[in-house]
Design an enzyme around this catalytic site. Structure first.
Site, short mmCIF file in Angstrom:
data_model
loop_
_atom_site.label_atom_id
_atom_site.label_comp_id
_atom_site.label_asym_id
_atom_site.label_seq_id
_atom_site.Cartn_x
_atom_site.Cartn_y
_atom_site.Cartn_z
N SER A 270 0.80 -1.15 0.08
CA SER A 270 0.06 0.02 0.03
C SER A 270 0.63 1.25 -0.04
O SER A 270 1.79 1.33 0.63
CB SER A 270 -0.98 0.13 1.26
OG SER A 270 -2.03 -0.96 1.35
N GLU A 277 -0.72 18.91 -5.74
CA GLU A 277 -2.25 19.19 -6.25
C GLU A 277 -3.24 18.26 -5.54
O GLU A 277 -4.15 18.52 -5.61
CB GLU A 277 -1.90 18.83 -7.50
CG GLU A 277 -1.34 19.50 -8.73
CD GLU A 277 0.29 19.28 -8.53
OE1 GLU A 277 1.05 19.80 -9.44
OE2 GLU A 277 0.50 18.15 -7.87
N SER A 278 -2.78 16.97 -4.83
CA SER A 278 -3.65 16.67 -4.04
C SER A 278 -2.99 15.02 -3.75
O SER A 278 -1.95 15.23 -2.88
CB SER A 278 -5.04 16.13 -4.64
OG SER A 278 -5.91 15.66 -3.85
N HIS A 283 -3.15 0.05 -3.80
CA HIS A 283 -3.06 -1.20 -3.14
C HIS A 283 -3.14 -2.23 -3.90
O HIS A 283 -3.73 -2.11 -5.00
CB HIS A 283 -4.33 -1.34 -1.99
CG HIS A 283 -4.46 -2.32 -1.33
ND1 HIS A 283 -3.55 -2.30 0.05
CD2 HIS A 283 -4.75 -3.70 -1.06
CE1 HIS A 283 -3.50 -3.42 0.76
NE2 HIS A 283 -4.39 -4.13 -0.06
N CYS A 298 -6.24 18.90 -8.04
CA CYS A 298 -6.89 19.93 -8.08
C CYS A 298 -6.06 20.69 -9.51
O CYS A 298 -6.49 22.07 -9.32
CB CYS A 298 -7.25 20.76 -6.95
SG CYS A 298 -5.66 20.86 -5.90
N HIS A 458 -27.37 7.77 -39.90
CA HIS A 458 -27.14 8.47 -41.26
C HIS A 458 -28.08 8.10 -42.43
O HIS A 458 -28.51 8.64 -43.32
CB HIS A 458 -25.61 8.32 -41.77
CG HIS A 458 -24.69 9.11 -40.60
ND1 HIS A 458 -24.00 8.28 -39.78
CD2 HIS A 458 -24.45 10.26 -40.93
CE1 HIS A 458 -23.15 9.36 -39.12
NE2 HIS A 458 -23.39 10.63 -39.95
N GLU A 482 -17.67 13.66 -40.86
CA GLU A 482 -17.15 12.28 -40.64
C GLU A 482 -17.13 11.39 -42.11
O GLU A 482 -16.37 10.46 -42.26
CB GLU A 482 -18.09 11.45 -39.75
CG GLU A 482 -18.19 12.22 -38.38
CD GLU A 482 -19.49 12.85 -38.15
OE1 GLU A 482 -19.81 13.60 -39.23
OE2 GLU A 482 -20.22 12.80 -37.25
N ASP A 543 -17.10 27.82 -44.88
CA ASP A 543 -18.28 28.20 -44.14
C ASP A 543 -19.63 27.89 -44.82
O ASP A 543 -19.86 28.85 -46.03
CB ASP A 543 -18.23 29.71 -43.51
CG ASP A 543 -19.35 30.02 -42.61
OD1 ASP A 543 -20.33 29.02 -42.43
OD2 ASP A 543 -19.41 31.09 -42.06
#
Length: 975
Positions: A270, A277-278, A283, A298, A458, A482, A543
């Site tokens: 363990s 950061e944390s 285990h 975080c 589709h 796609e 576009d």
């Protein structure tokens, strides 16, 4: 007597002392045998030795050494010293936490506390280590902070137990600030003495700069990883596991302040790492080959890219993993004849993982974070048997994520593994296409397509619109990066050109690589391996809004007129040049963002009147527009105008701009987890003829119009006549939401079934006699009882009608005009036209004939009609009296406005109820009176409006017979 009492007092004291000693020994023995870590397999002799050791040491706790532990003395102090020596020696082999390049030493304060030296937890582990981040020297080893840190590290690693407790531990307080009572040199001396642990040195007056781009929010990311089928030796090695943990943290660009590992007895490890950061922890269960890992941060860096790093470093495979190995002892000819068995397979490491956003983040106005959208739901599912991020691409317009997943509802990771071994004869290996992971495509975190739902989505988007047109030759696709929409369009043999306008070229290129099946045209005869390379494809990466507005908006007409005036004095040279891009399309397919997407571009797409008007003008006179409308509504939803404003707005615009027919439908197999809605809008209502074809007619059209495949199979996987039949009637939820509109549609009170509160007069209350109008009228229907006004009439019979569908009527007319000997067919058409009536509930070219005596009801001349359909005001309206009606002034038949609006799912769903009529008494009908109907309401064809009205006028004047069938009846009666 007193002397006797005094003589027994020593005896009493001695007995009490012996009793206490025996109670103490018995209690200690019970606690030893009850709480010893190996109490279940201790022998009597071992238990006796344990009890003696406890009594000898004088310990009052329940922490015990294992008598079978090799090379350990029964004396607990020697045992703890030996474990400390092992721990110190092992620590020298464990990797130290290291600072990621470019980062400065973090500003932290360290506090910690170990288990009591004589606690039971100390005997449940074989070793314990804790290491801290190493400071990085700025220039030389003369740096006092570095020297102090190294000295303390040596103390922690090599010191004796007493030295560690008294010297090393005393320096664990990293608060270098003097207390309120300290001042001057004393404060400086205390600051030097209270040195921070390794890696925690910093200048309190000049803290490291803060990265402005890094989020500092009460939020984080949580990564849970479970891996099985891992090598047992690796899972039992603190050194190898610690190296993997340090490497994961380093590659993740996180900061590991310290970590602490315990080797467990009899096996397992363990570890927990404290991050700036944390934290990270894991285990292991070596015997089971399992490790579970937990990483929370975080910081601003994403954790999803860390998953393959964890899999590579912690998923150490067993020897021979992923292969079939014959049992031990198999050799020679036995190996050649060996047939692999399931139990001989050595599985590779298998990982499941979950990524969840934690905490609280500010909302993003006009958008969202990708991980808060659909992709976040998928990443959070720990139950998925297989989950792998195949690619992530960030383009100038969006982020593209492609994931492979196996949902336990649809398959298992083991079945997928079997499908990868064609050398082993299993059902999975012979049908690998059935066991592939489900590939999912996300744009900015929103699910766009899946391999399991690709064809269903589709095909539902493309083919209903394509078959609604007689034979589309030019098609435009808006979006569809796609390539799957393009693939479906190219399956039509009538197609000459398809213009695909996709703004994101990177999306197209990424789809070629990561989604080859979406744009695969290799099986279509005459096509290319990639649909993007088909000779009929014209791919434009620009576009689409600007493309259509620049070529088809009303402003372009004005500018063209100005140019013609300017060029009027020029020669005619160049007048024959045609702008190919400005040629109209037969079908336009919008495969763009969902209307529900709360982003600026979606608002521009679905709320742009100029753009939609350009699309309308870009269509041929019988052109068809189709677009996907996103997730289908539910019966419990509020009206669209408040819940889905974009969708509501574009549907209103489609109706207002001039489309004559709108059809909404949904498909439930798109792979989104809920039904998906589509809308087909026709510039001419002639498309209704094709939309409402029956199953056989649609299948016949598919046979004639679909391109052939090289494999000889159908090019369609889902769409056929039966599927199209299910699209013809709108879903119930769309009717419900339509009737929640404001203002309330008045038809919603008429078309939604019969009212039980209104009395119905059955057909038994009526009879057939010769009409009171005269000999030319034939038979009529008379009441046998008094019928109050507004009462239902023969509701039980009103729905029983012979239906001549539009295709049947059309076919009868074609046969009559082609074959002169089709006399019997002429009699059938006379029956349909004479006794029946035309209704435009579905299409204009269809007839219905009442099968009851109601078919003999005559027209009520001069406004005398007293019988009719509940939803028509046949008396007080301008159509109530044919004698006062000027068809040239009115211009349109009443039935043309009977639907209420072009988009009316209520009428489309209840067309048969609409045809049934809901017949009622328009006036009080006394017993013996004849029933009269208003034939004006049977006229549906605007082109025949004037002619039909004039014919009814002539009949009322007695100038002509009412119809050919009644004329035949009259002649037969006279004969």
């Amino acid at each position: 007597m007193a002397r006797q009492q005094y003589s027994s007092l020593p005896t009493l004291i001695l007995a009490t002392a012996v009793t206490c000693v025996l109670a103490f020994v018995a209690g200690t023995a019970c606690r030893v045998l009850l709480f010893h870590p190996r109490s279940h397999d201790l022998s009597v002799v071992d238990g006796f030795h344990v009890i003696l050791n406890v009594l000898k040491d004088g310990r009052g706790d329940t922490s015990y050494a294992d008598p079978d532990r090799t090379n350990m003395n029964h004396n607990s102090n020697d045992d703890r010293a030996q474990k400390r020596t092992m721990s110190a020696a092992g620590k020298q082999n464990l990797p130290a936490p290291r600072l990621h390049g470019g980062k400065e030493m973090p500003q932290t304060r360290y506090t910690g506390r170990a288990f009591p030296e004589n606690g039971r937890g100390r005997d449940a582990v074989r070793s314990s280590h804790d290491l801290h981040i190493q400071p990085v020297p700025n220039a030389s080893d003369d740096n006092e902070d570095v020297a102090r840190a190294r000295k303390q590290q040596e103390c922690l690693v090599n010191g004796t137990e007493e030295n560690i407790n008294e010297t090393c531990r005393s320096s664990s307080n990293t608060d270098t600030r003097p207390s309120e009572d300290d001042s001057g040199a004393a404060a400086d001396a205390d600051a030097d003495a209270d040195a921070s642990p390794p890696g925690q040195q910093y200048n309190t007056t000049n803290p490291p700069p803060i990265d402005e781009d890094e989020e500092h929010l009460p939020a984080g990311q949580h990564l849970l990883v479970d891996i099985k089928n891992v090598d047992a030796d690796f899972l039992n090695s603190e050194e190898r596991l610690a190296e993997a943990m340090v490497e994961v943290v380093a590659l993740s660009e996180l900061t590991l302040l310290s970590y602490h590992c315990h080797g467990l007895i009899p096996e397992g490890v363990s570890c927990v790492g404290v991050l700036l950061e944390s934290h990270i922890s894991f285990h292991t269960w070596p015997d089971e080959g399992v490790i579970t890992l937990d990483l929370f941060t975080c910081g601003s860096g994403l954790l999803v890219p860390v998953v393959p790093v964890i899999e590579r470093l912690f998923g150490v495979p067993l020897e021979g993993a992923g292969e079939y190995h014959p049992p031990d002892g198999t050799a020679g000819d036995d190996i050649d004849e060996y047939i692999p068995q399931e139990e001989d397979y050595i599985p590779p490491p298998r990982m499941v993982w979950s990524h969840v956003l934690r905490g609280f983040r500010p909302e993003i106005e006009g958008g969202w974070r990708p991980l808060e959208a659909d992709i976040g739901d998928t990443l959070a599912k720990l139950e998925l048997n297989h989950k792998k991020v195949m690619t992530t691409t960030v383009t100038p317009y969006q982020q593209i994520d492609v994931l492979d997943v196996i949902d336990p509802l649809h398959g298992t990771a083991r079945s997928y593994e079997r499908s990868l071994h064609p050398e082993i004869a299993t059902y999975e290996s012979m049908n690998p296409e059935l066991y592939r992971p489900n590939r999912k495509v996300y744009l900015d975190g929103v699910l766009q397509s899946t391999s399991r739902g690709d064809e269903a989505y589709h095909e539902a988007l493309v083919h209903p619109a394509m078959f609604a047109h007689e034979g589309p030759e030019r098609v435009a696709i808006i979006g569809g990066g796609e390539g799957a929409t393009l693939r479906e369009v190219l399956k039509h043999s009538t197609l000459e050109e398809v213009k695909m306008i996709e703004i994101d070229e990177v999306m197209v290129n990424a789809s070629r690589e990561a989604l080859p099946g979406w744009s695969d045209c290799s099986d279509l005869e005459g096509s290319a391996p990639s649909c993007f390379d088909d000779p009929r494809t014209d791919l434009r990466c620009e576009d689409a809004l600007a493309w259509f507005i620049d070529r088809f908006s009303e402003d372009m007409d004005d500018s063209s007129d100005d140019e013609e005036e300017d060029d009027s004095s020029d020669d005619d040279e160049g007048d024959d040049i045609i702008d190919v891009d400005a040629q109209p399309f037969d079908v336009i397919i919008m495969d763009a963002l969902d209307p529900q997407d709360n982003i600026e571009f979606a608002d521009a797409l679905y709320n742009n009147d100029v753009f939609l008007n350009s699309l309308y003008r870009a269509l041929t006179d019988e052109g068809v527009l189709v677009l996907q409308l996103g997730e289908s509504p539910h019966n419990s939803d509020p009206p669209e105008q408040s819940n889905n404003k974009n969708r509501h707005h574009i549907m209103n615009m489609i109706e207002d701009v001039g489309f004559q027919s709108m059809h909404i439908y949904e498909e439930s197999h798109c792979g989104f987890g809920y039904p998906w809605s589509f809308l087909v809008a026709c510039k001419s209502d002639k498309c209704r003829f094709n939309w409402y074809m029956n199953e056989a007619e649609i299948d016949l059209q598919i046979h004639y119009r679909m391109k052939r495949t090289k494999a000889g199979s159908s090019p369609l996987r889902y769409f056929d006549g039966a599927t199209m039949k299910s699209y013809q009637d709108p879903p119930k939820a769309w009717e419900t939401l339509y009737c929640r509109r404001e203002p309330f549609p008045e038809h919603c009170n008429e078309y939604r079934g019969y009212r039980k509160s209104i009395e119905n007069y059955s057909i038994d209350n009526f009879e057939v006699r010769m009409s009171s109008i005269g000999d030319g009228a034939g038979r009529g229907v008379f009441a046998k009882v008094d019928i109050p006004q507004d009462s239902f009439i023969a509701v039980e019979e009103s729905h029983k009608k012979v239906h001549f569908s539009h295709t049947t009527t059309y076919m009868m007319e074609i046969i009559k005009s082609t074959f002169s000997e089709a006399v019997d067919l002429s009699d059938l058409t006379q029956y349909a036209y004479g006794y029946g009536f035309q209704r435009k509930s579905i299409v204009s070219y269809e007839y219905y004939v009442d099968t009851s005596i109601l078919t003999f009801i005559n027209h009520g001349c001069n406004g005398t009609n007293n019988f009719g359909e509940r939803h028509f005001n046949t008396i007080d309206s301008m159509y109530g009296n044919e004698a006062q009606l000027d068809p040239n002034a009115v211009g349109v038949p009443p039935s043309s406005a009977s639907r209420g609006s072009i988009f009316n799912p209520l009428a489309d769903r209840n067309c048969l109820l609409f045809v049934a009529g809901n017949y009622e008494a328009k006036r009080v009908i006394s017993s013996g009176n004849e029933l009269y109907q208003n034939y004006i309401y049977f006229i549906t064809d605007p082109s025949a409006w004037v002619e039909e009205v004039m014919s009814i006028k002539a009949q009322c004047k007695g100038e002509i017979l009412s119809n050919t069938v009644k004329g035949a009846e009259l002649r037969a009666r006279k004969k």
